[in-house]
Design a protein around this motif. Sequence first.
Motif, mmCIF file in Angstrom:
data_model
loop_
_atom_site.group_PDB
_atom_site.id
_atom_site.type_symbol
_atom_site.label_atom_id
_atom_site.label_comp_id
_atom_site.label_asym_id
_atom_site.label_seq_id
_atom_site.Cartn_x
_atom_site.Cartn_y
_atom_site.Cartn_z
ATOM 1 N N ALA A 194 0.811 -1.216 0.000
ATOM 2 C CA ALA A 194 0.000 0.000 0.000
ATOM 3 C C ALA A 194 0.848 1.271 0.000
ATOM 4 O O ALA A 194 0.298 2.373 -0.030
ATOM 5 N N SER A 195 2.178 1.128 0.035
ATOM 6 C CA SER A 195 3.054 2.300 0.076
ATOM 7 C C SER A 195 3.154 2.958 -1.296
ATOM 8 O O SER A 195 2.826 2.371 -2.327
ATOM 9 N N GLU A 196 3.650 4.210 -1.303
ATOM 10 C CA GLU A 196 3.804 4.940 -2.549
ATOM 11 C C GLU A 196 4.826 4.252 -3.456
ATOM 12 O O GLU A 196 5.842 3.745 -2.977
ATOM 13 N N ASP A 198 7.043 5.534 -5.354
ATOM 14 C CA ASP A 198 8.364 6.148 -5.228
ATOM 15 C C ASP A 198 9.108 5.608 -4.006
ATOM 16 O O ASP A 198 10.330 5.447 -4.026
ATOM 17 N N ARG A 199 8.381 5.333 -2.931
ATOM 18 C CA ARG A 199 9.009 4.795 -1.724
ATOM 19 C C ARG A 199 9.438 3.341 -1.961
ATOM 20 O O ARG A 199 10.519 2.928 -1.553
ATOM 21 N N LEU A 200 8.573 2.567 -2.614
ATOM 22 C CA LEU A 200 8.903 1.171 -2.904
ATOM 23 C C LEU A 200 10.126 1.069 -3.804
ATOM 24 O O LEU A 200 10.909 0.118 -3.707
ATOM 25 N N ALA A 201 10.313 2.057 -4.686
ATOM 26 C CA ALA A 201 11.458 2.043 -5.587
ATOM 27 C C ALA A 201 12.776 2.244 -4.852
ATOM 28 O O ALA A 201 13.851 1.952 -5.395
ATOM 29 N N LEU A 202 12.701 2.741 -3.621
ATOM 30 C CA LEU A 202 13.907 2.991 -2.835
ATOM 31 C C LEU A 202 14.234 1.835 -1.891
ATOM 32 O O LEU A 202 15.095 1.958 -1.033
ATOM 33 N N ILE A 203 13.536 0.717 -2.052
ATOM 34 C CA ILE A 203 13.788 -0.474 -1.236
ATOM 35 C C ILE A 203 14.492 -1.517 -2.084
ATOM 36 O O ILE A 203 14.010 -1.910 -3.142
ATOM 37 N N THR A 204 15.639 -1.959 -1.619
ATOM 38 C CA THR A 204 16.329 -3.085 -2.239
ATOM 39 C C THR A 204 16.062 -4.316 -1.386
ATOM 40 O O THR A 204 16.436 -4.356 -0.212
ATOM 41 N N THR A 205 15.366 -5.292 -1.946
ATOM 42 C CA THR A 205 15.009 -6.497 -1.205
ATOM 43 C C THR A 205 15.996 -7.609 -1.517
ATOM 44 O O THR A 205 16.191 -7.974 -2.673
ATOM 45 N N ILE A 243 8.423 -6.791 11.718
ATOM 46 C CA ILE A 243 7.523 -6.127 10.772
ATOM 47 C C ILE A 243 7.378 -4.637 11.086
ATOM 48 O O ILE A 243 7.556 -3.786 10.214
ATOM 49 N N GLY A 244 7.042 -4.319 12.342
ATOM 50 C CA GLY A 244 6.783 -2.931 12.693
ATOM 51 C C GLY A 244 8.002 -2.035 12.541
ATOM 52 O O GLY A 244 7.904 -0.925 12.002
ATOM 53 N N ALA A 245 9.152 -2.515 13.002
ATOM 54 C CA ALA A 245 10.370 -1.698 12.952
ATOM 55 C C ALA A 245 10.823 -1.475 11.509
ATOM 56 O O ALA A 245 11.259 -0.373 11.146
ATOM 57 N N VAL A 246 10.743 -2.515 10.672
ATOM 58 C CA VAL A 246 11.146 -2.366 9.274
ATOM 59 C C VAL A 246 10.207 -1.408 8.555
ATOM 60 O O VAL A 246 10.642 -0.545 7.779
ATOM 61 N N LYS A 247 8.902 -1.545 8.816
ATOM 62 C CA LYS A 247 7.932 -0.635 8.179
ATOM 63 C C LYS A 247 8.187 0.801 8.608
ATOM 64 O O LYS A 247 8.115 1.741 7.783
ATOM 65 N N LEU A 249 11.056 2.109 9.489
ATOM 66 C CA LEU A 249 12.273 2.583 8.818
ATOM 67 C C LEU A 249 11.978 2.969 7.374
ATOM 68 O O LEU A 249 12.449 3.998 6.879
ATOM 69 N N ILE A 250 11.162 2.159 6.703
ATOM 70 C CA ILE A 250 10.808 2.458 5.314
ATOM 71 C C ILE A 250 9.977 3.737 5.235
ATOM 72 O O ILE A 250 10.152 4.555 4.327
ATOM 73 N N ASP A 251 9.095 3.932 6.213
ATOM 74 C CA ASP A 251 8.289 5.156 6.233
ATOM 75 C C ASP A 251 9.148 6.397 6.470
ATOM 76 O O ASP A 251 8.732 7.514 6.159
ATOM 77 N N ALA A 252 10.361 6.191 7.035
ATOM 78 C CA ALA A 252 11.257 7.317 7.313
ATOM 79 C C ALA A 252 12.088 7.720 6.106
ATOM 80 O O ALA A 252 12.849 8.688 6.170
ATOM 81 N N ILE A 253 11.971 6.990 4.994
ATOM 82 C CA ILE A 253 12.741 7.334 3.798
ATOM 83 C C ILE A 253 12.351 8.729 3.325
ATOM 84 O O ILE A 253 11.168 9.065 3.214
ATOM 85 N N THR A 254 13.368 9.536 3.054
ATOM 86 C CA THR A 254 13.142 10.861 2.484
ATOM 87 C C THR A 254 12.968 10.712 0.984
ATOM 88 O O THR A 254 13.887 10.273 0.277
ATOM 89 N N LEU A 255 11.782 11.034 0.483
ATOM 90 C CA LEU A 255 11.500 10.841 -0.946
ATOM 91 C C LEU A 255 12.136 11.958 -1.753
ATOM 92 O O LEU A 255 11.778 13.126 -1.644
ATOM 93 N N ARG A 256 13.109 11.547 -2.546
ATOM 94 C CA ARG A 256 13.765 12.466 -3.473
ATOM 95 C C ARG A 256 13.774 11.788 -4.828
ATOM 96 O O ARG A 256 12.948 10.923 -5.106
ATOM 97 N N ASN A 257 14.737 12.141 -5.644
ATOM 98 C CA ASN A 257 14.885 11.435 -6.912
ATOM 99 C C ASN A 257 15.283 10.003 -6.641
ATOM 100 O O ASN A 257 16.147 9.733 -5.810
ATOM 101 N N VAL A 258 14.703 9.064 -7.314
ATOM 102 C CA VAL A 258 15.008 7.663 -7.122
ATOM 103 C C VAL A 258 16.409 7.372 -7.611
ATOM 104 O O VAL A 258 16.726 7.597 -8.777
ATOM 105 N N PRO A 259 17.327 6.912 -6.740
ATOM 106 C CA PRO A 259 18.681 6.625 -7.180
ATOM 107 C C PRO A 259 18.717 5.414 -8.088
ATOM 108 O O PRO A 259 17.961 4.467 -7.928
ATOM 109 N N GLU A 260 19.612 5.484 -9.056
ATOM 110 C CA GLU A 260 19.748 4.376 -10.006
ATOM 111 C C GLU A 260 20.168 3.101 -9.278
ATOM 112 O O GLU A 260 21.051 3.114 -8.430
ATOM 113 N N GLY A 261 19.496 2.012 -9.617
ATOM 114 C CA GLY A 261 19.870 0.723 -9.051
ATOM 115 C C GLY A 261 19.120 0.380 -7.786
ATOM 116 O O GLY A 261 19.241 -0.725 -7.273
ATOM 117 N N ALA A 262 18.336 1.333 -7.233
ATOM 118 C CA ALA A 262 17.572 1.018 -6.018
ATOM 119 C C ALA A 262 16.249 0.405 -6.428
ATOM 120 O O ALA A 262 15.247 1.080 -6.611
#
Length: 265
Positions: A194-196, A198-205, A243-247, A249-262
Amino acid sequence: MLSSFLNDLVLPAAAGPLLVAGIAKIVADPAQLAWPVRSGVLAGPRGPRLVGVGEVLAAAGVVLLPGRSAPGLALLVYGVLTVVAARTKGRKCACFGIARLAAVGRVHIGANAAGALLSALALALPAPASGLLLRATAAVVGSAVTLGVLLAADRRLRDAQRTTSPCTEQVSAVRMYVAEDCPSCRSLKHLLSASEPDRLALITTVTVAKEAELPGRLHGLGVPCAIGLDRDGDPVCEPASGIGAVKALIDAITLRNVPEGAHER
């Protein structure tokens, strides 16, 4: 004297953890358990309850059976649990139902091995003619001590989660570690859906085996866990686990330009 101490007090007390673990598995919702068995008669959702019933019956047998039958049964049960703990090392523990314990590790293996060792010693000694009331009392004490340890461990975990310092550095991306056979990881992925974008694009799984040793500051943690990264890809702040702590941390991502490779791989 030693025989009476082991057979009348220590061995029945060792039935306490079996009783607590069995009841916890029976009453827990199987869907909430990180159950490691995926096939066969012990697979979910009935597997946890079948094992729970077996543990309750084993605890009753250790208390009620006469002579050397009780230590023999305890040796068999704790021997099997030691092997199971060794083979599932690194996986989430469903030992006591939904009690929030860490992944199976040396403590779990050592505790079961100690139970097997005490049972073997009791089996090697002459079995005294003990009273049922004394053995039942020892089992109740063992159950109470087990519950106390579980509650204390859960309280420490809650306190640690409340007092963990928030990440005050800028988080530009997150590297998240999951495993395929991990119910908590699936729940986290569903939550993140359900996340944005742009935020999901900044997660490397990064998908790892449950028993794999994680690198760097993540060493010793179970999946799911994650580490925040700055704009240069270097780790920032403390790792997040659960689950809660990882979520968070992800919510704390500062949304900027998506870095290449993320991206997710």
